[in-house]
Design a protein around this motif. Sequence first.
Motif, short mmCIF file in Angstrom:
data_model
loop_
_atom_site.label_atom_id
_atom_site.label_comp_id
_atom_site.label_asym_id
_atom_site.label_seq_id
_atom_site.Cartn_x
_atom_site.Cartn_y
_atom_site.Cartn_z
N GLY A 111 25.68 88.13 83.29
CA GLY A 111 26.23 87.18 84.36
C GLY A 111 26.84 86.33 84.01
O GLY A 111 26.40 85.61 83.63
N MET A 112 28.37 86.22 84.75
CA MET A 112 28.99 84.97 84.52
C MET A 112 29.09 83.85 85.43
O MET A 112 29.44 83.86 86.43
CB MET A 112 30.45 85.74 84.24
CG MET A 112 30.68 86.21 83.59
SD MET A 112 32.83 87.08 83.16
CE MET A 112 32.46 88.27 84.34
N PRO A 113 28.68 82.94 84.82
CA PRO A 113 28.39 82.04 85.84
C PRO A 113 30.24 81.44 86.35
O PRO A 113 30.43 81.27 85.38
CB PRO A 113 27.69 80.77 84.97
CG PRO A 113 28.01 81.12 83.64
CD PRO A 113 28.12 82.50 83.78
N LEU A 114 30.49 80.89 87.89
CA LEU A 114 31.40 80.47 88.00
C LEU A 114 31.08 79.09 88.71
O LEU A 114 29.98 78.39 89.35
CB LEU A 114 31.81 81.41 89.51
CG LEU A 114 32.23 82.53 89.68
CD1 LEU A 114 32.09 83.09 90.48
CD2 LEU A 114 33.25 83.33 88.11
N THR A 115 32.18 78.44 88.43
CA THR A 115 32.24 77.13 88.90
C THR A 115 32.53 77.06 90.49
O THR A 115 32.27 78.06 91.30
CB THR A 115 33.31 75.59 88.28
OG1 THR A 115 34.78 76.99 89.31
CG2 THR A 115 33.92 75.87 87.23
N HIS A 116 31.75 76.07 91.48
CA HIS A 116 31.85 75.90 92.51
C HIS A 116 32.99 76.30 93.33
O HIS A 116 33.52 76.86 94.29
CB HIS A 116 31.03 74.15 92.69
CG HIS A 116 31.44 74.14 94.87
ND1 HIS A 116 29.91 74.01 95.49
CD2 HIS A 116 31.58 73.72 95.75
CE1 HIS A 116 30.14 74.39 96.06
NE2 HIS A 116 31.50 73.87 96.49
#
Length: 227
Positions: A153-158
Motif C-alpha cells: 500500500g502507498m500511504p497518502l497524506t491527510h
Amino acid sequence: MTNPTKILLAEDEPALGQIIKESLETRNFKVTLCENGDIALKNYQLENPELLVLDVMMPKKDGFTLAKEIRNIDDTIPIIFLTAKSQTQDVVEGFTVGGNDYLKKPFSMEELIVRINNLLNRTIEQKHSSVMKIGEYTFNFPKQILQFKNSDGMPLTHREAHLLFHLIKNKNKVLDRSLILNKLWGSDDFFNARSMDVFITKLRKKLKQDPNIEIINVRGFGYKLIC
C-alpha cells in the motif's frame, strides 16, 4: 459536557499566543502553548493532542521542520499553519510538508475556530468511512492507504486522502473546483487553487498503474475522476 479537544499551539509571539490560547479555551478546547518548535515537539510526544496549530517562523525549529518530524510519527493529525508569509511557494511548501490548512496573519479568531472545527469534522468523517474500490485499486480512507492489486500500500497524506475520497464519491462526475477548495482548504483563493493542482498531480502519479483511471481537468469547472 464532553472532554475538551486537545490542541497544541506553537507560537513564539507571547501576546498573540496567549490571545489564541484564551480564545480557544473559551470554546471548550484544551490548549498547550509552546514558544518554539523544540518545546512543541516534546509536548506533542507527551500530550497526544488531536490537532496542531503551528507558527511557521519560530526559533530553534520552524513550523515546516516541526511538521515534517511529526508527520514521520503521525500522518493523520490535522495541522494548521499560521504565518505572515504570503508567497505562493511558501503556501505550497506548507501543504507539501503535511499541512492541512494555512492561515495568514493577521487573522480573526472566528476564522481560526471555523477552520479548526472543519478539520476536526473531516477527521471524524475519515474514521467512519469504509474501504473503497476504484479500478484495480483499493482505497482505505480511514488508514489513508492506496493499494494497487496485491502490491504494498502507498500511504497518502491527510489532504491527498480527503481529495481522493471526494473524487471517488463523485466518480465520472465533475467535482466542482470552488466547492472542494472551500471544503478542504477553507477558501478558493489563488494560493489554495495552486496547492490543489499540486495534489491532483500527486494523485495522478499514484493512480497511473491502472490505465483505465484518469483525472481530467474540466476547464472552468473542476476535476473529473474517470474509471
